[in-house]
Structures are given as structure tokens and as C-alpha cells.
Design an enzyme around this catalytic site. Structure first.
Site, PDB file in Angstrom:
ATOM      1  N   LYS A   1      91.947  46.303  71.955  1.00  0.00           N
ATOM      2  CA  LYS A   1      93.414  46.777  71.850  1.00  0.00           C
ATOM      3  C   LYS A   1      93.850  47.620  73.104  1.00  0.00           C
ATOM      4  CE  LYS A   1      93.153  47.018  66.993  1.00  0.00           C
ATOM      5  NZ  LYS A   1      93.354  47.735  65.645  1.00  0.00           N
TER       6      LYS A   1
ATOM      7  N   TYR B   1      99.591  39.068  62.818  1.00  0.00           N
ATOM      8  CA  TYR B   1      99.398  40.164  61.838  1.00  0.00           C
ATOM      9  C   TYR B   1     100.388  40.002  60.659  1.00  0.00           C
ATOM     10  CZ  TYR B   1      96.509  42.946  65.030  1.00  0.00           C
ATOM     11  OH  TYR B   1      95.367  43.431  65.768  1.00  0.00           O
TER      12      TYR B   1
ATOM     13  N   PHE C   1     102.604  49.970  57.295  1.00  0.00           N
ATOM     14  CA  PHE C   1     102.262  49.936  58.658  1.00  0.00           C
ATOM     15  C   PHE C   1     102.444  48.766  59.525  1.00  0.00           C
ATOM     16  CE2 PHE C   1      98.552  48.591  56.344  1.00  0.00           C
ATOM     17  CZ  PHE C   1      98.107  47.410  57.243  1.00  0.00           C
TER      18      PHE C   1
ATOM     19  N   ARG D   1      81.536  43.523  63.267  1.00  0.00           N
ATOM     20  CA  ARG D   1      81.927  44.468  62.413  1.00  0.00           C
ATOM     21  C   ARG D   1      80.922  45.751  62.441  1.00  0.00           C
ATOM     22  NH1 ARG D   1      86.911  43.925  60.646  1.00  0.00           N
ATOM     23  NH2 ARG D   1      86.877  45.072  59.137  1.00  0.00           N
TER      24      ARG D   1
ATOM     25  N   ASN E   1      92.813  52.169  67.464  1.00  0.00           N
ATOM     26  CA  ASN E   1      90.988  52.198  67.218  1.00  0.00           C
ATOM     27  C   ASN E   1      90.407  51.329  68.215  1.00  0.00           C
ATOM     28  OD1 ASN E   1      91.613  49.842  66.021  1.00  0.00           O
ATOM     29  ND2 ASN E   1      91.401  50.402  64.196  1.00  0.00           N
TER      30      ASN E   1
ATOM     31  N   HIS F   1      89.721  45.277  67.448  1.00  0.00           N
ATOM     32  CA  HIS F   1      90.088  44.383  66.204  1.00  0.00           C
ATOM     33  C   HIS F   1      88.819  43.422  66.065  1.00  0.00           C
ATOM     34  CE1 HIS F   1      91.974  41.574  63.285  1.00  0.00           C
ATOM     35  NE2 HIS F   1      91.342  40.554  64.167  1.00  0.00           N
TER      36      HIS F   1
ATOM     37  N   GLU G   1      91.516  32.967  63.250  1.00  0.00           N
ATOM     38  CA  GLU G   1      92.061  33.794  64.243  1.00  0.00           C
ATOM     39  C   GLU G   1      91.484  33.388  65.740  1.00  0.00           C
ATOM     40  OE1 GLU G   1      90.353  37.726  63.274  1.00  0.00           O
ATOM     41  OE2 GLU G   1      91.899  38.216  61.825  1.00  0.00           O
TER      42      GLU G   1
END
Length: 136
Positions: free
Chosen positions: A11, A51, A59, A87, A114, A117, A128
């Protein structure tokens, strides 16, 4: 255990901190192979579409704004149980809850910023990956 592909996005905060190489090294060190990658800046339409599953959540607008705030590094990782491995390497979404040594524990600033992704299931990984890399 099966060979899989999964999507990874470093990100804007991760790119800005100049830790793309360190994050990719963690993937490769865990046996995941980068089979496609590109640096890009998402526009509002692309981020909003990606998204869209979160469109009704409070959010959503902040997430789209954040993901369009700077360049991102989008890649496809391949390997045995790639979705789970990715993950596990990322750690909990909230870096305050992420285990020591995970990407988010080491590089993330907040639940929003964070660092990374990653696809959350094989089904979503397929969607994706084809979203950003339709040629694969």
C-alpha cells in the site's frame, strides 16, 4: 497442500517508507514466487471498483482515498498454499494485534495504513489477480 496464486498489494505507506524490497524478500524467503508485478497509482474508479465489496461499510470512502494517495506495488505471488502463507506473513489487519515479526507488526502504522493487502481466500485471490492481471 496445493500450488496457488494470490494477490499482494504493498500500500501507499509501504511504498512511501521504501520497504517494498524488504517485504518482497519476506515473501520469497517463505517460498513464494513473484510471477507478475507492477508499480501503479490507483485512480478513484479503479480503487472503488476493487474495494466495491466494502462499498456499504463506513470506512469505504476513507479506504478509497487512502489507496489513491500514492503509488502501490501490486504483485501476484505463487506457491504452496500461497493465500494462507501470505496472510500469515502479513499478520493481523490491526498492526497493534499483529504478531511480532509479521509485515504489519514491523512496517504498519495503523489499521488503515497497514502496509499490505492480501487476498483472503482462493476464490477472492482468483478474482483479485484477474482484476489487476487479466492476462494471467
Amino acid at each position: 497442500m496445493s500450488n496457488q496464486r494470490t494477490l499482494s498489494i504493498i500500500k501507499p505507506d509501504g511504498v512511501k517508507k521504501n520497504v517494498v524490497g524488504q517485504i518482497i524478500s519476506r515473501f520469497e524467503g517463505a517460498g513464494l514466487k513473484v510471477v507478475a508485478a507492477k508499480m501503479m497509482t490507483l485512480d478513484e474508479g479503479l480503487a472503488g471498483s476493487f474495494y466495491e465489496v466494502h462499498k456499504e461499510r463506513p470506512f469505504y470512502a476513507d479506504l478509497v482515498n487512502y489507496m489513491t494517495s500514492g503509488p502501490v506495488f501490486v504483485s501476484v505471488l505463487e506457491g504452496v498454499d500461497a493465500v494462507k502463507q501470505n496472510r500469515d506473513l502479513m499478520g493481523a489487519t490491526d498492526p497493534k494485534e499483529a504478531a511480532a515479526g509479521t509485515i504489519r507488526a514491523d512496517f504498519a502504522d495503523s489499521i488503515e495504513a497497514n502496509a499490505v493487502h492480501g487476498s483472503d481466500s482462493e476464490e477472492n485471490a482468483a478474482k483479485e489477480v484477474s482484476f489487476f492481471f487479466p492476462e494471467l
